[in-house]
Design a protein around this motif. Structure first.
Motif, PDB file in Angstrom:
ATOM      1  N   LEU A 192       0.867  -1.177   0.000  1.00 13.22           N
ATOM      2  CA  LEU A 192       0.000   0.000   0.000  1.00 13.22           C
ATOM      3  C   LEU A 192       0.903   1.224   0.000  1.00 13.22           C
ATOM      4  O   LEU A 192       1.654   1.459   0.951  1.00 13.22           O
ATOM      5  N   LEU A 193       0.833   1.989  -1.072  1.00 13.09           N
ATOM      6  CA  LEU A 193       1.752   3.095  -1.319  1.00 13.09           C
ATOM      7  C   LEU A 193       1.006   4.420  -1.220  1.00 13.09           C
ATOM      8  O   LEU A 193       0.219   4.771  -2.094  1.00 13.09           O
ATOM      9  N   SER A 194       1.241   5.147  -0.126  1.00 15.61           N
ATOM     10  CA  SER A 194       0.663   6.472   0.045  1.00 15.61           C
ATOM     11  C   SER A 194       1.617   7.496  -0.532  1.00 15.61           C
ATOM     12  O   SER A 194       2.777   7.581  -0.112  1.00 15.61           O
ATOM     13  N   THR A 195       1.148   8.274  -1.506  1.00 13.82           N
ATOM     14  CA  THR A 195       2.037   9.225  -2.161  1.00 13.82           C
ATOM     15  C   THR A 195       1.233  10.326  -2.846  1.00 13.82           C
ATOM     16  O   THR A 195       0.088  10.134  -3.245  1.00 13.82           O
ATOM     17  N   HIS A 196       1.870  11.502  -2.951  1.00 12.86           N
ATOM     18  CA  HIS A 196       1.309  12.594  -3.751  1.00 12.86           C
ATOM     19  C   HIS A 196       1.769  12.510  -5.199  1.00 12.86           C
ATOM     20  O   HIS A 196       1.278  13.277  -6.040  1.00 12.86           O
ATOM     21  N   LEU A 197       2.707  11.617  -5.495  1.00 13.55           N
ATOM     22  CA  LEU A 197       3.303  11.539  -6.831  1.00 13.55           C
ATOM     23  C   LEU A 197       2.521  10.540  -7.671  1.00 13.55           C
ATOM     24  O   LEU A 197       2.800   9.340  -7.668  1.00 13.55           O
ATOM     25  N   VAL A 198       1.560  11.033  -8.434  1.00 15.06           N
ATOM     26  CA  VAL A 198       0.697  10.122  -9.176  1.00 15.06           C
ATOM     27  C   VAL A 198       1.451   9.410 -10.289  1.00 15.06           C
ATOM     28  O   VAL A 198       1.035   8.336 -10.732  1.00 15.06           O
ATOM     29  N   GLU A 199       2.586   9.972 -10.737  1.00 19.48           N
ATOM     30  CA  GLU A 199       3.348   9.267 -11.762  1.00 19.48           C
ATOM     31  C   GLU A 199       3.926   7.966 -11.216  1.00 19.48           C
ATOM     32  O   GLU A 199       4.051   6.984 -11.950  1.00 19.48           O
ATOM     33  N   ASP A 200       4.275   7.929  -9.919  1.00 18.68           N
ATOM     34  CA  ASP A 200       4.723   6.675  -9.312  1.00 18.68           C
ATOM     35  C   ASP A 200       3.587   5.659  -9.286  1.00 18.68           C
ATOM     36  O   ASP A 200       3.797   4.465  -9.495  1.00 18.68           O
ATOM     37  N   ILE A 201       2.388   6.137  -9.024  1.00 16.20           N
ATOM     38  CA  ILE A 201       1.217   5.252  -9.013  1.00 16.20           C
ATOM     39  C   ILE A 201       0.974   4.689 -10.402  1.00 16.20           C
ATOM     40  O   ILE A 201       0.731   3.486 -10.577  1.00 16.20           O
ATOM     41  N   ALA A 226      -7.156   7.672 -15.026  1.00 18.24           N
ATOM     42  CA  ALA A 226      -6.831   8.554 -16.151  1.00 18.24           C
ATOM     43  C   ALA A 226      -8.057   8.800 -17.024  1.00 18.24           C
ATOM     44  O   ALA A 226      -8.281   9.923 -17.498  1.00 18.24           O
ATOM     45  N   LEU A 227      -8.864   7.761 -17.234  1.00 17.86           N
ATOM     46  CA  LEU A 227     -10.066   7.905 -18.067  1.00 17.86           C
ATOM     47  C   LEU A 227     -11.130   8.776 -17.417  1.00 17.86           C
ATOM     48  O   LEU A 227     -12.042   9.261 -18.091  1.00 17.86           O
ATOM     49  N   ALA A 228     -11.038   8.969 -16.085  1.00 12.83           N
ATOM     50  CA  ALA A 228     -12.005   9.805 -15.380  1.00 12.83           C
ATOM     51  C   ALA A 228     -11.715  11.290 -15.542  1.00 12.83           C
ATOM     52  O   ALA A 228     -12.476  12.133 -15.072  1.00 12.83           O
ATOM     53  N   SER A 232     -10.961  19.901 -18.610  1.00 12.41           N
ATOM     54  CA  SER A 232     -10.653  21.207 -18.018  1.00 12.41           C
ATOM     55  C   SER A 232      -9.899  21.101 -16.692  1.00 12.41           C
ATOM     56  O   SER A 232      -9.526  22.110 -16.103  1.00 12.41           O
ATOM     57  N   ALA A 233      -9.660  19.871 -16.225  1.00 11.50           N
ATOM     58  CA  ALA A 233      -8.989  19.696 -14.935  1.00 11.50           C
ATOM     59  C   ALA A 233      -7.516  20.045 -15.053  1.00 11.50           C
ATOM     60  O   ALA A 233      -6.893  19.828 -16.090  1.00 11.50           O
ATOM     61  N   PRO A 234      -6.908  20.586 -13.995  1.00 15.85           N
ATOM     62  CA  PRO A 234      -5.472  20.879 -14.036  1.00 15.85           C
ATOM     63  C   PRO A 234      -4.655  19.601 -13.997  1.00 15.85           C
ATOM     64  O   PRO A 234      -5.094  18.573 -13.486  1.00 15.85           O
ATOM     65  N   GLY A 235      -3.435  19.685 -14.548  1.00 10.46           N
ATOM     66  CA  GLY A 235      -2.547  18.531 -14.532  1.00 10.46           C
ATOM     67  C   GLY A 235      -1.779  18.423 -15.827  1.00 10.46           C
ATOM     68  O   GLY A 235      -2.251  18.883 -16.879  1.00 10.46           O
ATOM     69  N   ASP A 236      -0.601  17.796 -15.758  1.00 11.61           N
ATOM     70  CA  ASP A 236       0.246  17.654 -16.928  1.00 11.61           C
ATOM     71  C   ASP A 236       0.129  16.293 -17.595  1.00 11.61           C
ATOM     72  O   ASP A 236       0.800  16.027 -18.587  1.00 11.61           O
ATOM     73  N   SER A 237      -0.680  15.405 -17.028  1.00  9.43           N
ATOM     74  CA  SER A 237      -0.903  14.091 -17.622  1.00  9.43           C
ATOM     75  C   SER A 237      -2.350  13.697 -17.383  1.00  9.43           C
ATOM     76  O   SER A 237      -3.050  14.285 -16.538  1.00  9.43           O
ATOM     77  N   ALA A 238      -2.799  12.691 -18.133  1.00  9.61           N
ATOM     78  CA  ALA A 238      -4.176  12.222 -17.950  1.00  9.61           C
ATOM     79  C   ALA A 238      -4.400  11.726 -16.527  1.00  9.61           C
ATOM     80  O   ALA A 238      -5.471  11.928 -15.943  1.00  9.61           O
ATOM     81  N   LEU A 239      -3.371  11.086 -15.950  1.00 21.44           N
ATOM     82  CA  LEU A 239      -3.520  10.568 -14.589  1.00 21.44           C
ATOM     83  C   LEU A 239      -3.641  11.702 -13.580  1.00 21.44           C
ATOM     84  O   LEU A 239      -4.474  11.647 -12.666  1.00 21.44           O
ATOM     85  N   GLU A 240      -2.831  12.742 -13.724  1.00 25.40           N
ATOM     86  CA  GLU A 240      -2.941  13.892 -12.828  1.00 25.40           C
ATOM     87  C   GLU A 240      -4.291  14.575 -12.994  1.00 25.40           C
ATOM     88  O   GLU A 240      -4.928  14.960 -12.006  1.00 25.40           O
ATOM     89  N   ARG A 241      -4.753  14.715 -14.234  1.00 27.13           N
ATOM     90  CA  ARG A 241      -6.058  15.351 -14.459  1.00 27.13           C
ATOM     91  C   ARG A 241      -7.188  14.486 -13.900  1.00 27.13           C
ATOM     92  O   ARG A 241      -8.162  14.997 -13.349  1.00 27.13           O
TER      93      ARG A 241
END
Length: 254
Positions: A192-201, A226-228, A232-241
Motif C-alpha cells: 500500500l503506497l501512500s504518495t502525492h506523486l501520481v506518476e509513481d502510481i 486517467a479515463l475519469a 478542463s482539470a489541471p494537470g500535466d498528464s491524464a492521470l494527474e487530471r
C-alpha cells in the motif's frame, strides 16, 4: 498469480479523541501494489497506522490475514507480517545502516536463523550494501529514506505499508524503487503506497484508491483514473487530471 485478500476493514471508524478522521470505512486490500493518493488531511497516514495496528479502531472491525483483531495478542501476531515505513521514522543516530535494519527485523520477530540473510538482502535491494557500515546520522536524506525502505521490507512481509517513500529520492532511485515494489508484489506481498506523486502510481501500481475526508471516493486501476479526467482539470498528464477531477467532485466511482 491470483490476488489474495490481506486486509479487510468493515465500518471502520478511526480518529484522535473527538476528532474523527475515518468514518465507517469499508475497504479490502489484496496482494499487488495499491496506490493511495489524496490531499493532506485525507486520512492516509491514519489508515496506514491503523493497518499497522499502532492504533486500534474506535469502532468497526479490522481483519488481517484472514483473522479479526480482537486484542493486543492478535495485533502482535499480525505485526510479524507487516512492514511499515512512516513518513517520518525514528532511528538511533549512532546505529549503522545494518544495525538499524537488523533492529527492525528483531522488532518484527524475523526468525534469527533467517535474519542475517534477510537483512543483507533488503539492504542490497535499496543499493546500500556499500554503506551498510555507515552510521545513520551520516547519511543523506535520500539514503535515510532508502534505509527506511530496507527496514520496511526486511524478511519479505506479507503487507508493506509505505508513507511517502520516495521523498528525497533522485529520479534514478525512484525508478529502482518502482521495480522493487513490483518485485514484492510478484513475490506475493500486498503493498500500500501512500504518495502525492501520481506518476509513481501510474508506473508501479495495479490499483488505486483515492482518499478524501477519510473515505475512498474512487477505486480502480490507474487507467480507470486517467479515463475519469475532465478536459478542463489541471494537470500535466491524464492521470494527474483524473486525480484532480475525482478530488474536485466531477466524477466519483467505486
Amino acid at each position: 498469480m491470483p490476488s489474495t485478500t490481506v486486509a479487510r476493514l468493515t465500518s471502520l471508524t478511526q480518529g484522535y479523541g473527538a476528532q474523527r478522521i475515518i468514518d465507517r470505512l469499508d475497504l479490502t486490500i489484496s496482494t499487488g501494489v495499491t496506490g493511495l493518493p489524496g490531499p493532506n488531511g485525507a486520512g492516509k497516514t491514519t489508515l496506514l497506522r491503523t493497518l499497522n495496528t499502532i492504533a486500534a479502531p474506535q469502532s468497526g472491525t479490522l481483519e488481517l490475514f484472514g483473522k479479526p483483531l480482537r486484542g493486543e495478542r492478535d495485533a502482535r501476531r499480525a505485526r510479524r507480517r507487516i512492514g511499515y515505513l512512516p513518513q517520518d521514522f525514528g532511528y538511533y543516530p549512532n546505529f549503522s545502516v545494518r544495525d538499524f535494519v537488523q533492529y527492525c527485523a528483531w522488532l518484527r520477530e524475523v526468525p534469527r536463523r533467517e535474519a542475517h540473510a534477510a537483512v543483507g538482502e533488503s539492504i542490497a535491494a535499496v543499493a546500500l550494501s556499500d554503506r551498510q557500515g555507515d552510521k545513520m546520522k551520516s547519511l543523506s536524506g535520500g539514503m535515510l529514506r532508502r534505509a527506511g525502505i530496507a527496514a520496511a521490507i526486511v524478511g519479505k512481509p506479507s503487507l508493506v505499508l509505505l508513507d511517502e517513500p520516495t521523498v528525497g529520492l533522485d529520479p534514478g532511485q525512484r525508478l529502482d524503487f518502482r521495480e522493487l515494489i513490483r518485485s514484492l508484489a510478484r513475490d506475493g506481498s500486498a503493498v500500500l503506497l501512500s504518495t502525492h506523486l501520481v506518476e509513481d502510481i501510474g508506473a508501479a501500481c495495479d490499483s488505486v484508491l483515492v482518499l478524501r475526508g477519510g473515505q475512498v471516493i474512487h477505486g480502480g486501476t490507474p487507467r480507470d483514473l486517467a479515463l475519469a479526467a475532465s478536459a478542463s482539470a489541471p494537470g500535466d498528464s491524464a492521470l494527474e487530471r483524473g486525480h484532480m477531477t475525482v478530488l474536485n467532485g466531477h466524477s466519483v466511482s467505486g
